[in-house]
Design a protein around this motif. Structure first.
Motif, PDB file in Angstrom:
ATOM      1  N   GLY A 248     -17.367  11.645   5.182  1.00 56.92           N
ATOM      2  CA  GLY A 248     -16.544  12.021   4.583  1.00 56.92           C
ATOM      3  C   GLY A 248     -16.619  11.774   3.600  1.00 56.92           C
ATOM      4  N   THR A 249     -15.393  11.804   2.383  1.00 56.03           N
ATOM      5  CA  THR A 249     -13.987  11.651   3.195  1.00 56.03           C
ATOM      6  C   THR A 249     -13.537  13.372   1.877  1.00 56.03           C
ATOM      7  OG1 THR A 249     -11.794  10.505   2.651  1.00 56.03           O
ATOM      8  CG2 THR A 249     -13.409  10.946   0.552  1.00 56.03           C
ATOM      9  N   THR A 250     -11.982  14.128   2.710  1.00 55.44           N
ATOM     10  CA  THR A 250     -11.438  15.358   2.369  1.00 55.44           C
ATOM     11  C   THR A 250     -10.693  15.056   0.872  1.00 55.44           C
ATOM     12  OG1 THR A 250      -9.972  14.278   3.987  1.00 55.44           O
ATOM     13  CG2 THR A 250     -11.940  15.847   4.382  1.00 55.44           C
ATOM     14  N   ASP A 251     -10.137  13.901   0.673  1.00 54.59           N
ATOM     15  CA  ASP A 251      -9.654  13.988  -0.510  1.00 54.59           C
ATOM     16  C   ASP A 251      -7.981  15.130  -0.904  1.00 54.59           C
ATOM     17  OD1 ASP A 251     -10.060  11.196  -1.102  1.00 54.59           O
ATOM     18  OD2 ASP A 251     -11.327  12.660  -2.896  1.00 54.59           O
ATOM     19  N   VAL A 252      -7.299  14.920  -0.004  1.00 54.21           N
ATOM     20  CA  VAL A 252      -5.907  16.243  -0.481  1.00 54.21           C
ATOM     21  C   VAL A 252      -4.494  15.482  -0.274  1.00 54.21           C
ATOM     22  CG1 VAL A 252      -6.682  17.950   1.595  1.00 54.21           C
ATOM     23  CG2 VAL A 252      -5.624  16.142   2.315  1.00 54.21           C
ATOM     24  N   ASP A 253      -3.796  16.070  -0.663  1.00 51.82           N
ATOM     25  CA  ASP A 253      -2.301  15.323  -0.892  1.00 51.82           C
ATOM     26  C   ASP A 253      -1.820  15.477   0.193  1.00 51.82           C
ATOM     27  OD1 ASP A 253      -1.958  14.517  -3.324  1.00 51.82           O
ATOM     28  OD2 ASP A 253      -1.970  16.629  -4.115  1.00 51.82           O
ATOM     29  N   TYR A 254      -0.677  13.905   0.658  1.00 52.64           N
ATOM     30  CA  TYR A 254      -0.388  14.134   1.664  1.00 52.64           C
ATOM     31  C   TYR A 254       1.776  13.780   1.477  1.00 52.64           C
ATOM     32  CZ  TYR A 254       0.887  11.995   6.506  1.00 52.64           C
ATOM     33  OH  TYR A 254       1.230  12.235   7.627  1.00 52.64           O
ATOM     34  N   GLN A 255       1.695  14.244   2.667  1.00 54.58           N
ATOM     35  CA  GLN A 255       3.439  13.576   2.034  1.00 54.58           C
ATOM     36  C   GLN A 255       4.308  13.390   3.203  1.00 54.58           C
ATOM     37  OE1 GLN A 255       4.864  14.622  -0.734  1.00 54.58           O
ATOM     38  NE2 GLN A 255       2.470  15.219  -1.329  1.00 54.58           N
ATOM     39  N   GLY A 256       3.752  13.164   4.650  1.00 56.69           N
ATOM     40  CA  GLY A 256       3.995  12.233   5.746  1.00 56.69           C
ATOM     41  C   GLY A 256       4.653  10.978   5.655  1.00 56.69           C
ATOM     42  N   ASP A 257       4.435  10.424   6.716  1.00 50.80           N
ATOM     43  CA  ASP A 257       4.841   9.136   7.030  1.00 50.80           C
ATOM     44  C   ASP A 257       3.480   8.274   7.574  1.00 50.80           C
ATOM     45  OD1 ASP A 257       5.025   7.104   8.496  1.00 50.80           O
ATOM     46  OD2 ASP A 257       6.288   7.118   9.533  1.00 50.80           O
ATOM     47  N   PRO A 258       3.059   7.563   6.552  1.00 46.02           N
ATOM     48  CA  PRO A 258       1.103   7.021   6.153  1.00 46.02           C
ATOM     49  C   PRO A 258       0.973   6.067   7.897  1.00 46.02           C
ATOM     50  CG  PRO A 258       2.481   5.840   4.730  1.00 46.02           C
ATOM     51  CD  PRO A 258       3.696   7.073   5.093  1.00 46.02           C
ATOM     52  N   SER A 259       1.680   6.256   7.943  1.00 44.30           N
ATOM     53  CA  SER A 259       1.777   5.863  10.344  1.00 44.30           C
ATOM     54  C   SER A 259       1.136   6.944  11.299  1.00 44.30           C
ATOM     55  CB  SER A 259       2.304   4.208  10.345  1.00 44.30           C
ATOM     56  OG  SER A 259       4.005   5.684  11.437  1.00 44.30           O
TER      57      SER A 259
ATOM     58  N   PHE B 167     -11.033   9.377  12.293  1.00 46.74           N
ATOM     59  CA  PHE B 167     -10.539   8.507  11.314  1.00 46.74           C
ATOM     60  C   PHE B 167      -9.460   9.321  10.384  1.00 46.74           C
ATOM     61  CE2 PHE B 167     -14.319   6.805   9.951  1.00 46.74           C
ATOM     62  CZ  PHE B 167     -13.920   5.767   8.989  1.00 46.74           C
ATOM     63  N   SER B 168      -8.520   8.955  10.234  1.00 44.37           N
ATOM     64  CA  SER B 168      -7.554   9.103   8.728  1.00 44.37           C
ATOM     65  C   SER B 168      -6.679   8.218   8.575  1.00 44.37           C
ATOM     66  CB  SER B 168      -7.006  10.551   8.560  1.00 44.37           C
ATOM     67  OG  SER B 168      -7.431  12.084   9.393  1.00 44.37           O
ATOM     68  N   GLY B 169      -6.887   8.293   6.637  1.00 45.66           N
ATOM     69  CA  GLY B 169      -6.424   7.038   5.867  1.00 45.66           C
ATOM     70  C   GLY B 169      -5.705   7.750   4.286  1.00 45.66           C
TER      71      GLY B 169
ATOM     72  N   GLY C 289       0.728  -1.111  -0.063  1.00 43.88           N
ATOM     73  CA  GLY C 289       0.174   0.220  -0.230  1.00 43.88           C
ATOM     74  C   GLY C 289       0.781   1.512  -0.475  1.00 43.88           C
ATOM     75  N   PRO C 290       0.945   1.894   1.555  1.00 43.75           N
ATOM     76  CA  PRO C 290       1.589   3.602   1.320  1.00 43.75           C
ATOM     77  C   PRO C 290       2.958   2.895   1.091  1.00 43.75           C
ATOM     78  CG  PRO C 290      -0.185   3.590   2.359  1.00 43.75           C
ATOM     79  CD  PRO C 290      -0.526   1.922   1.693  1.00 43.75           C
ATOM     80  N   TRP C 291       2.884   1.976   2.099  1.00 42.22           N
ATOM     81  CA  TRP C 291       4.893   1.584   1.863  1.00 42.22           C
ATOM     82  C   TRP C 291       5.690   0.597   0.629  1.00 42.22           C
ATOM     83  CZ3 TRP C 291       0.849   1.536   5.462  1.00 42.22           C
ATOM     84  CH2 TRP C 291       0.835   2.048   6.799  1.00 42.22           C
ATOM     85  N   VAL C 292       4.406   1.283  -0.607  1.00 38.30           N
ATOM     86  CA  VAL C 292       5.269  -0.194  -1.535  1.00 38.30           C
ATOM     87  C   VAL C 292       6.358  -0.052  -2.610  1.00 38.30           C
ATOM     88  CG1 VAL C 292       4.068   1.174  -3.133  1.00 38.30           C
ATOM     89  CG2 VAL C 292       4.240  -1.427  -4.074  1.00 38.30           C
TER      90      VAL C 292
END
Length: 515
Positions: free
Chosen positions: A279-290, A323-325, A217-220
């Motif tokens: 929800g949901t919000t749909d915004v770009d994310y740059q940090g640590d997924p955890s 919650f966020s994913g 997933g986000p860690w692929v």
């Protein structure tokens, strides 16, 4: 343990090792195990601990994707929607959605065309067609909204879906290792040598396999670079989706899909009987997924959209949970996060004479089974004895019943002492698997200690024994959503029981789950 000692314990290599215990990884493990392959799945945390437990909980074709001309994806998702609703009637069920009409955002003719396509792009047997509706004085919407549209999609308990896929895979011989991190994977000719670390004990062990699947997933990309030592051929775009849960706003069982002037949509969905999920919000994310969490700006955004549609307004003080994913979407260079494709793709690295590596990019929960089937198909070229595709009509564990009301009636007759609220929750959480919880029980007292909110010792024992639960959060937020109801004062007793059941296995580090 040395590699030679491990090899003596496991002389025959596995066929497939899958890295990642989300919906895609467990789906692939299930499909491959059902074709006769020897499979192991490893997940560094709990099953469904990241993206796969943080969705909008919908089995849907993606009505708004039609605006981005993703007709193939919508068609495939709509077809899968029917298949999934049949295969898991306990954790999935039909849901009707109200779409209030806002003329300044989208003209009625455009919505009608979109809904016509949505009704007819794929064969529809279980769900009724869309139609126009008028809102009367009983509507919870503001008075200025007088008309709208009604269409069908489906609900899914996303984390339960992942656990049930893992159970089905294990029943077909797959080894499921949670709290196990892939430290490294090294090609040695036609085999991979994979080093795993048990995050409970710190012990490391080696396995050999003929094919490796990276479904992290986000860690692929991180798995490719750090564990495998390769550069990712494709890039993912991490998009954060956040949700809030408030006291119930929905009237009846209808959900709402709200349009906003920025092109995004917000769902208001009946949730766990007493609540509404927004929800949901749909915004770009740059940090640590955890470390992902909802921002103040996202909360304000969701509240503003809901309050512009509903008569009874809400504020941040009404939020009982959030919650966020992070969705690992394909980076197609779309201008905005909400336009990024939800489609999936694979990257097969299989040099001549070398063990293959299959990496999974993108995807959405509705198409997980189709993704798993296509991924396993691509692997089967390396396994001449593998069986054919089989999952399209395969019932998930606990789903072998007609419908929820009939199963509830059957269980109520057999166990008249079982509280109706507990029975209803068990049916839509476990289906017929709840008979494993009820084995040898003949009274409420025989369910053992009551921790509150209808959670009894028998259920806890089942979840630890049969569903890889190791912590309070595994039970209260992923196997169930009883965290919304259970008082924190009950947690120490629950932690003690889990530790008892795990015995010599230490419990996993504590997690934080709070609004």
């Amino acid at each position: 343990m040395t590699s030679s000692e491990q090899d003596s314990l496991n002389p025959a290599p596995l066929d497939v090792v899958v890295i990642g215990g989300g919906v895609n990884g467990t789906g692939i493990a299930l499909d491959a195990a059902g074709r006769g392959l020897k499979v192991m799945l490893c997940e560094m945390n709990d099953l469904a601990s990241a993206t796969s437990s943080s969705s909008s909980k919908l089995i849907h074709g993606g009505l708004r994707y039609l605006e981005f001309y993703e007709f193939r994806l919508v068609r495939e998702a709509l077809a899968e929607r029917e298949s999934l609703l049949r295969n898991a009637p306990h954790i999935m069920w039909p849901m009707r959605f109200c779409l209030p009409h806002q003329p300044h955002l989208r003209p009625a003719w455009m919505i009608r065309i979109g809904l016509f396509l949505y009704d007819h792009l794929a064969r529809r047997e279980l769900l009724p067609a869309s139609k126009g509706i008028r809102f009367n004085t009983d509507s919870p919407l503001v008075k200025s909204i007088t008309r709208g549209f009604l269409y069908s999609d489906g609900w899914v308990d996303d984390a339960r879906l992942v656990v049930l896929c893992a159970k089905a895979a294990a029943a077909r011989g797959a080894l499921i290792r949670t709290r196990s991190r892939c430290v490294s994977a090294v090609r040695e000719g036609t085999l991979w040598r994979v080093l795993m670390e048990d995050l409970h004990s710190g012990e490391q062990s080696e396995y050999r396999c003929r094919a490796l699947v990276n479904a992290a997933g986000p860690w692929v990309s991180k798995v490719l670079t750090q564990a495998v030592g390769q550069t990712a051929a494709k890039q993912i775009r991490m998009v954060k989706g956040s949700h809030i849960v408030v006291p119930r706003m929905n009237i009846g069982e209808h959900a709402y899909i709200l349009q906003n002037s920025d092109g995004r949509i917000v769902f208001v969905i009946p949730y766990e009987d007493d609540f509404s999920l927004i929800g949901t919000t749909d915004v770009d994310y740059q940090g640590d997924p955890s470390q992902v969490s909802i921002s103040t700006e996202e909360i304000d955004y969701l509240l503003a959209v809901v309050n512009s549609h509903f008569r009874d307004t809400i504020s941040a003080s009404d939020i009982v949970w959030s919650f966020s994913g992070v969705r690992p979407l394909m980076d197609d260079e779309s201008a905005t996060a909400q336009k990024a494709s939800r489609d999936y793709s694979f990257e097969l690295d299989a040099p001549a004479g070398a063990a293959p590596l299959l990496s999974i990019f993108g995807g959405k929960i509705t198409t997980y089974r189709k993704l798993a089937e296509a991924a396993t198909d691509s692997l089967c070229q390396f396994f001449a004895d593998a069986g054919p595709a089989w999952t399209s009509k395969a019932t998930l564990p606990g789903g072998d019943f007609l419908d929820q009301p009939s199963l509830q009636r059957e269980l109520a007759e057999q166990y008249p002492w079982l509280p109706a609220k507990v029975l209803k929750r068990w049916v839509r959480t476990y289906g017929t698997l709840c008979r494993h919880i009820l084995a040898d029980c003949d009274s409420l007292e025989s369910l053992g200690e009551h921790y509150g909110a209808g959670l009894y010792e028998q259920e806890v024992s089942y979840l630890v024994r049969e569903e890889w639960a190791c912590t309070v959060n595994d039970i209260l937020w992923r196997r169930t959503k009883l965290g919304l109801h259970l008082q924190h004062s009950a947690h120490p007793a629950l932690e003690h029981k889990i530790a008892q059941l795990l015995g010599s296995r230490a419990t996993a580090p504590a997690e934080t789950e709070s609004p």
